[in-house]
Design a protein around this motif. Structure first.
Motif, mmCIF file in Angstrom:
data_model
loop_
_atom_site.group_PDB
_atom_site.id
_atom_site.type_symbol
_atom_site.label_atom_id
_atom_site.label_comp_id
_atom_site.label_asym_id
_atom_site.label_seq_id
_atom_site.Cartn_x
_atom_site.Cartn_y
_atom_site.Cartn_z
ATOM 1 N N PHE A 139 -25.360 75.972 43.784
ATOM 2 C CA PHE A 139 -24.468 74.808 43.721
ATOM 3 C C PHE A 139 -23.592 74.676 44.971
ATOM 4 C CE2 PHE A 139 -25.258 76.076 39.273
ATOM 5 C CZ PHE A 139 -25.888 74.921 38.842
ATOM 6 N N GLU A 140 -23.226 75.803 45.557
ATOM 7 C CA GLU A 140 -22.409 75.716 46.767
ATOM 8 C C GLU A 140 -23.241 75.156 47.923
ATOM 9 O OE1 GLU A 140 -20.104 79.208 47.671
ATOM 10 O OE2 GLU A 140 -19.358 78.307 49.525
ATOM 11 N N LEU A 141 -24.505 75.579 47.959
ATOM 12 C CA LEU A 141 -25.401 75.035 48.989
ATOM 13 C C LEU A 141 -25.559 73.521 48.787
ATOM 14 C CD1 LEU A 141 -27.408 75.440 51.352
ATOM 15 C CD2 LEU A 141 -29.169 75.941 49.654
ATOM 16 N N GLU A 142 -25.652 73.092 47.531
ATOM 17 C CA GLU A 142 -25.733 71.644 47.270
ATOM 18 C C GLU A 142 -24.522 70.927 47.873
ATOM 19 O OE1 GLU A 142 -28.051 71.869 42.902
ATOM 20 O OE2 GLU A 142 -25.967 71.216 42.996
ATOM 21 N N GLY A 143 -23.335 71.492 47.645
ATOM 22 C CA GLY A 143 -22.107 70.892 48.186
ATOM 23 C C GLY A 143 -22.118 70.880 49.707
ATOM 24 N N LYS A 144 -22.609 71.972 50.299
ATOM 25 C CA LYS A 144 -22.667 72.054 51.764
ATOM 26 C C LYS A 144 -23.631 71.015 52.331
ATOM 27 C CE LYS A 144 -21.538 76.959 52.286
ATOM 28 N NZ LYS A 144 -22.087 78.285 52.580
ATOM 29 N N LYS A 145 -24.772 70.841 51.630
ATOM 30 C CA LYS A 145 -25.756 69.864 52.102
ATOM 31 C C LYS A 145 -25.148 68.455 52.075
ATOM 32 C CE LYS A 145 -29.977 71.872 50.115
ATOM 33 N NZ LYS A 145 -30.812 71.641 48.914
ATOM 34 N N ALA A 146 -24.455 68.149 50.976
ATOM 35 C CA ALA A 146 -23.858 66.812 50.832
ATOM 36 C C ALA A 146 -22.833 66.572 51.943
ATOM 37 C CB ALA A 146 -23.199 66.684 49.455
ATOM 38 N N ALA A 147 -22.003 67.584 52.202
ATOM 39 C CA ALA A 147 -20.970 67.439 53.231
ATOM 40 C C ALA A 147 -21.600 67.340 54.626
ATOM 41 C CB ALA A 147 -20.010 68.616 53.159
ATOM 42 N N ALA A 148 -22.669 68.109 54.855
ATOM 43 C CA ALA A 148 -23.349 68.059 56.156
ATOM 44 C C ALA A 148 -23.938 66.670 56.385
ATOM 45 C CB ALA A 148 -24.449 69.116 56.219
ATOM 46 N N TRP A 149 -24.482 66.103 55.308
ATOM 47 C CA TRP A 149 -25.050 64.762 55.441
ATOM 48 C C TRP A 149 -23.945 63.749 55.765
ATOM 49 C CZ3 TRP A 149 -24.226 59.984 53.472
ATOM 50 C CH2 TRP A 149 -25.171 58.997 53.813
ATOM 51 N N LEU A 150 -22.817 63.833 55.067
ATOM 52 C CA LEU A 150 -21.727 62.877 55.292
ATOM 53 C C LEU A 150 -21.260 62.940 56.750
ATOM 54 C CD1 LEU A 150 -19.740 60.763 54.183
ATOM 55 C CD2 LEU A 150 -18.209 62.645 53.543
#
Ligand code: AHR
Length: 356
Positions: A149-160
């Motif tokens: 789940f933390e990786l999911e959050g990191k991916k979302a933030a990296a995309w933004l």
């Protein structure tokens, strides 16, 4: 009459089992003998969080389809209605019923030590699925399978970050609100962490507010309504920690006369899960990014059970591979935790191939 016949049969079986084993644990053995002679099925007690989201429904379906009678299982399914006390009760019932395996999708990470110790003492393997448990002794569960789940959050933030850079807004002041999941659930902890770390790194990003939407559409809408009252025109990005919260937030934003979308003056809505309905909103430009959280855990849990049945030791922790889906083409790839991920632009074809 049928009932009387069954009782006579059961009593005969119990007597036989007691004699054959010479055990002081007669009724226990009799029950097991009775169960296996009835069906030979593997009994699985599954304590499910609830039915708070489309993701959860897909997860329950996956478990029910996998652990069917035709596949050689007897599934005892318990819906805890998002309450840990109900999950603890369910686990105690499973222990009493002497199931072969307990599968737990925990609502929050903490508070499991006592009941998992009871399961361990009863000799019943516990498989944790989806969210994690935080226990003092890892031997209280046999294996875990779920998302990072933390990786999911990191991916979302990296995309933004990549999207803002690609659209010339990299240095703009960006105000974000976080509609969090159920507080204390791994999915909330990880996704919030990913966003908070990115807000620290990107000095021009401000996390205006974070509040729980409990992973539901109704609460997501309610929270968004109150955030709009407090922060009105200041909100640039709504980071919803699942699709259902995003659906509620979109309704609230639209009802307030504001626009969600991909334009510079629109509110950007980000989400997690990538359900069919979520991806449809991505295709329509209402959700700009949907980071996948895969719910199809039935076959994965079955793999674990099969290896235990074969006397093998399954991996203690198994992370599921997950994708990233966007409404726009501006970012083709992102990088998180030192790995690159392709960004899929959602089309009708992507949605039609979606299993949930
Ligand atoms: O733990 C997984 C999360 O729980 C999903 O993102 C959400 O939809 C569900 O309720």
């Amino acid at each position: 009459m049928k009932k009387i016949l069954c009782s006579v049969l059961l009593a005969t079986c119990m007597l036989f089992s007691l004699t054959a084993c010479g055990s002081s644990n007669g009724s226990k053995d009799a029950k097991k003998a009775d169960d296996s002679s009835k069906s030979g099925n593997i009994t699985v007690g599954f304590s499910q969080v609830g039915a708070e989201s489309d993701w959860r429904t897909a997860n329950s379906t996956s478990m029910k389809e996998t652990f069917s009678e035709e596949n050689g299982y007897t599934l005892i399914f318990d819906d805890a209605q998002q309450k840990q006390e109900n999950q603890i009760k369910a686990i105690r019932n499973f222990i009493q019923q002497e199931v072969d395996y307990i599968v737990l999708a925990p609502v929050t990470e903490t508070g499991w030590d006592t009941v998992l110790k009871e399961a361990k003492d009863a000799g019943i393997p516990v498989i944790i699925v989806d969210r994690m448990v935080k226990v003092s002794d890892d031997s209280l569960y046999t294996a875990w399978v779920g998302s990072n789940f933390e990786l999911e959050g990191k991916k979302a933030a990296a995309w933004l970050k990549a999207y803002l850079d690609a659209t010339g807004r990299g240095n703009e002041k960006i105000n974000i609100v976080d509609i969090q999941g159920t507080i204390g659930a791994s999915a909330q902890i990880g996704r919030t962490k990913g966003l908070e770390a990115a807000c620290k790194e990107n000095k021009n990003w401000t996390l205006l507010a974070k509040e729980t939407g409990e992973f539901t559409q109704a609460k997501g809408q309610e929270v968004m309504e109150s955030l709009l009252k407090k922060h009105g025109d200041d909100i640039d990005v709504v980071y919803c920690e699942n699709d259902n919260e995003a659906f509620g937030a979109i309704d609230a934003i639209t009802a307030a006369g504001k626009k969600v979308g991909t334009g510079k003056d629109d509110i950007l809505v980000m989400s997690f899960d990538s359900t069919k309905t979520g991806l449809t909103d991505v295709k329509d430009g209402k959700i700009i990014l949907d980071t996948e959280c895969n719910p199809l855990h039935g076959p994965r849990v079955e793999e674990i059970i099969k290896s235990l049945e074969a006397g093998k030791e399954p991996d203690k922790k198994q992370y599921v591979d997950e994708e990233v889906f966007a409404a726009v083409k501006d970012v083709a790839k992102i990088s998180a935790d030192g790995k690159d991920y392709d960004v899929t632009v959602v089309t009708d074809d992507v949605i039609s191939k979606r299993a949930y």
